[in-house]
Design an enzyme around this catalytic site. Structure first.
Site, PDB file in Angstrom:
ATOM      1  N   LYS A  13       0.827  -1.199   0.000  1.00 55.24           N
ATOM      2  CA  LYS A  13       0.000   0.000   0.000  1.00 55.24           C
ATOM      3  C   LYS A  13       0.867   1.257   0.000  1.00 55.24           C
ATOM      4  O   LYS A  13       1.986   1.223   0.513  1.00 55.24           O
ATOM      5  CB  LYS A  13      -0.862   0.036   1.281  1.00 55.24           C
ATOM      6  CG  LYS A  13      -2.004  -0.940   1.297  1.00 55.24           C
ATOM      7  CD  LYS A  13      -2.830  -0.768   2.566  1.00 55.24           C
ATOM      8  CE  LYS A  13      -3.965  -1.774   2.628  1.00 55.24           C
ATOM      9  NZ  LYS A  13      -4.978  -1.583   1.586  1.00 55.24           N
TER      10      LYS A  13
ATOM     11  N   ARG B  91     -10.402 -11.283   1.927  1.00 51.32           N
ATOM     12  CA  ARG B  91     -11.297 -12.289   1.346  1.00 51.32           C
ATOM     13  C   ARG B  91     -10.691 -13.687   1.425  1.00 51.32           C
ATOM     14  O   ARG B  91     -11.407 -14.684   1.468  1.00 51.32           O
ATOM     15  CB  ARG B  91     -11.635 -11.882  -0.098  1.00 51.32           C
ATOM     16  CG  ARG B  91     -10.446 -11.790  -0.992  1.00 51.32           C
ATOM     17  CD  ARG B  91     -10.731 -11.021  -2.286  1.00 51.32           C
ATOM     18  NE  ARG B  91     -10.773  -9.574  -2.068  1.00 51.32           N
ATOM     19  CZ  ARG B  91     -11.052  -8.696  -3.012  1.00 51.32           C
ATOM     20  NH1 ARG B  91     -11.316  -9.099  -4.244  1.00 51.32           N
ATOM     21  NH2 ARG B  91     -11.071  -7.403  -2.739  1.00 51.32           N
TER      22      ARG B  91
HETATM   23  N1  BES Z   1      -8.099  -3.658   4.318  1.00 52.97           N
HETATM   24  C1  BES Z   1      -8.259  -3.241   2.969  1.00 52.97           C
HETATM   25  C2  BES Z   1      -9.567  -2.487   2.742  1.00 52.97           C
HETATM   26  C3  BES Z   1      -9.726  -1.151   3.422  1.00 52.97           C
HETATM   27  C4  BES Z   1      -9.480   0.022   2.729  1.00 52.97           C
HETATM   28  C5  BES Z   1     -10.187  -1.073   4.713  1.00 52.97           C
HETATM   29  C6  BES Z   1      -9.672   1.238   3.335  1.00 52.97           C
HETATM   30  C7  BES Z   1     -10.367   0.140   5.329  1.00 52.97           C
HETATM   31  C8  BES Z   1     -10.115   1.306   4.641  1.00 52.97           C
HETATM   32  C9  BES Z   1      -8.280  -4.465   2.054  1.00 52.97           C
HETATM   33  O1  BES Z   1      -7.539  -5.555   2.459  1.00 52.97           O
HETATM   34  C10 BES Z   1      -7.725  -4.024   0.735  1.00 52.97           C
HETATM   35  O2  BES Z   1      -6.603  -3.640   0.710  1.00 52.97           O
HETATM   36  N2  BES Z   1      -8.549  -4.083  -0.304  1.00 52.97           N
HETATM   37  C11 BES Z   1      -8.127  -3.678  -1.595  1.00 52.97           C
HETATM   38  C12 BES Z   1      -8.557  -4.757  -2.567  1.00 52.97           C
HETATM   39  C13 BES Z   1      -7.980  -4.627  -3.940  1.00 52.97           C
HETATM   40  C14 BES Z   1      -6.495  -4.857  -3.935  1.00 52.97           C
HETATM   41  C15 BES Z   1      -8.645  -5.641  -4.833  1.00 52.97           C
HETATM   42  C16 BES Z   1      -8.821  -2.361  -1.925  1.00 52.97           C
HETATM   43  O3  BES Z   1      -9.973  -2.178  -1.561  1.00 52.97           O
HETATM   44  O4  BES Z   1      -8.167  -1.507  -2.518  1.00 52.97           O
HETATM   45 ZN    ZN Z   2      -5.511  -5.457   1.837  1.00 49.38          ZN
END
Ligand code: BES
Ligand code: ZN
Ligand code: ZN
Length: 488
Positions: free
Chosen positions: A268, A342
């Site tokens: 990230k 997931r």
């Molecule tokens: N934990 C994150 C989602 C999240 C984002 C929670 C902002 C709280 C605030 C999750 O694991 C994630 O990173 N999701 C990605 C998925 C993508 C890579 C398909 C996302 O939502 O960008």
């Molecule tokens: Zn994630």
């Protein structure tokens, strides 16, 4: 904090008087109904009962504190007015607090107002400053007795409701601490310890599987997410059954317990990465719900699974293109290691679906940024294959303020998750419909459970609150699920 029907102390007492707003003035009927002995001056120009507004009137030993709840009040507005008061005006409160509910102005909802007010006062004690060397003083309410003054015939219902508000509030305080805890104070093992202690204290069962047991069980998706982290993953299994409940429906709950989400190798950006300590918000909601149910001895049967792990980066970390197995036996192609929630939920869902066959299966997870972009901090994204279940959750959430809003699970979205090399992939590879395609991925692991619902709580579990300048835990999910369970 305690609830009582009478105050014991002779010390100074703050009497909080919630007042509704009619047009843009404090409700005149409510003011007229206040005791004459209070000798309130003409306050029209001083107080208009806006939501959260307050006015203090001192009279000898008594402090009368008018509290505005604004127009069109509802459970959550009352809750927030009291919570704000406890957070921002603690100085005006006393070690014993009376809440004066004038006459019949709250109609048939008086008892739920008492619940909301008590819950707000309880939550308002929260302090986020846990790691400051100069610890803040204990909140004045932490040892307070709260008395709701209502008409005689309302007394019992209001007392019961206030006790409920307090029980839910205590569990919310506990999980806010968990969600706000930084990642270095919150390993998967710390979550497990929390569950064990809570289970012991409140009379439910917690079983903890360490990495060896998780491996033996074949939870390969959970293991894959954890393989880049020095702290091993674990699996928390909770059971609660209320008194004489053997023939009640069994509700299965699953919560995402990612103790920190760096994104893994699909790392990230750094700007907001610190918020990812809250990526166990789903786990916290499940822990808080089971705890509150046990605390209240709710007549329900619950089984809950919480897969816990860090999502870290090192040479052992799972890589994009890796194909992994899962508890269900299905194979998964990893496209993006940041779509880790997931993966661990897949194992939690199929474990519960196969081994417990619950009547209802609900999971909660801070799953996607997409749900935050869609609903902001105002609602969780709800997905369900069961319209009646969706309707129940929507209705409960719109009453108590923990809102949910439904999005579709049309099969065309599922097609985007098909992999060339494995049974499914964990990311469509396209920057669209992210919350929905994530839900379709989860659905693949529910063994077609006919009463499954998924709540994407990424926007509501952690956000702007009255507790902190920055973002902080909200305690979302406990009130929603406890109210849902009570309606079962
Ligand atoms: N934990 C994150 C989602 C999240 C984002 C929670 C902002 C709280 C605030 C999750 O694991 C994630 O990173 N999701 C990605 C998925 C993508 C890579 C398909 C996302 O939502 O960008
Ligand atoms: Zn994630
Ligand atoms: Zn995550």
């Amino acid at each position: 904090m305690r609830i009582s029907t009478a105050l014991a102390t002779a010390g100074p007492i703050t009497t909080i008087v919630p007042i509704q707003q009619v047009d843009s003035k404090a409700d005149q009927e409510a003011l007229a109904a206040l005791p004459n002995s209070w000798q309130l001056p003409d306050i029209d120009s001083l107080f208009s009962a806006e939501h959260g507004e307050h006015l203090l009137h001192l009279q000898q030993q008594e402090r009368i504190l008018l509290l505005g709840v604004g127009k069109n009040w509802h459970f959550n507005k009352v809750l927030r007015a009291f919570r704000q008061l406890a957070i921002k005006q603690a100085k005006l409160l006393s070690a014993d607090v009376r809440v004066h509910w004038p006459q019949n102005l709250w109609g048939t909802e008086l008892h739920s107002c008492c619940e909301a007010a008590t819950n707000g006062l309880c939550q308002g004690q929260y302090t986020i400053a846990k790691y400051k060397t100069q610890a803040p003083e204990a909140h004045i309410l932490s040892n307070a007795t709260v008395v709701h003054t209502v008409a005689e015939e309302e007394q019992i219902a209001c007392q019961t409701a206030a006790t409920r508000g307090l029980a839910i509030g205590k569990s919310q305080l506990g999980i806010m601490d968990l969600v706000n805890a930084p990642s270095n104070k919150k390993t998967p093992q710390d979550l497990a310890k929390w569950a064990e202690q809570s289970a012991q204290q409140h009379g439910y069962q917690a079983e903890i599987w360490d990495k060896a047991k998780v491996t033996e069980a074949g939870m390969e998706a959970l293991l894959a997410v954890g393989q880049g982290s020095p702290t091993p993953p674990c699996f928390i299994l909770l059971r609660y059954e209320g008194p004489d409940c053997a023939d009640k429906p069994l509700v299965g709950l699953v919560g995402k317990g990612v103790t920190f989400d760096t994104g893994g190798l699909s790392i990230k950006p750094s700007t907001n990465m610190h918020y990812m300590k809250s990526d166990m918000g789903g786990a916290a909601a499940v822990l808080g719900t089971v705890e509150a149910a046990a605390r209240m001895e709710l007549p329900v049967r619950l089984v809950a699974a919480i897969p816990c792990t860090d999502n870290s980066v090192d040479a052992d970390a799972v890589k994009p293109s890796d194909v992994i197995g899962s508890y269900s036996g299905k194979t998964i192609e990893i496209i993006d290691t940041d779509a880790e929630g997931r993966l661990i939920l897949a194992d939690g869902l199929s474990y519960i679906a196969r081994n417990y066959k619950p009547d209802v299966l609900i999971n909660l997870a801070t799953l996607t940024g997409s749900s935050v972009r869609t609903f902001g901090y105002q609602a969780a994204a709800l997905f369900s294959v069961d319209d009646a279940l969706a309707q129940q959750l929507k209705s409960v959430g719109s009453t108590n303020g923990e809102r949910v809003w439904q999005l579709p699970l049309w099969e065309e979205y599922g097609e985007q998750m098909q992999s060339d090399v494995a049974d499914i992939k964990n990311f469509s590879g396209r920057p669209m419909a992210g919350a929905i395609t994530a839900a379709k991925f989860l659905q693949f692991f529910t063994d077609e459970h006919p009463h499954w619902a998924h709540l994407d709580i990424a926007g509501v579990a952690f956000g702007d609150t009255d507790f902190a300048k920055g973002k902080a835990a909200t305690g979302y999910g406990v009130q929603l699920l406890v109210d849902y369970l009570e309606q079962l």
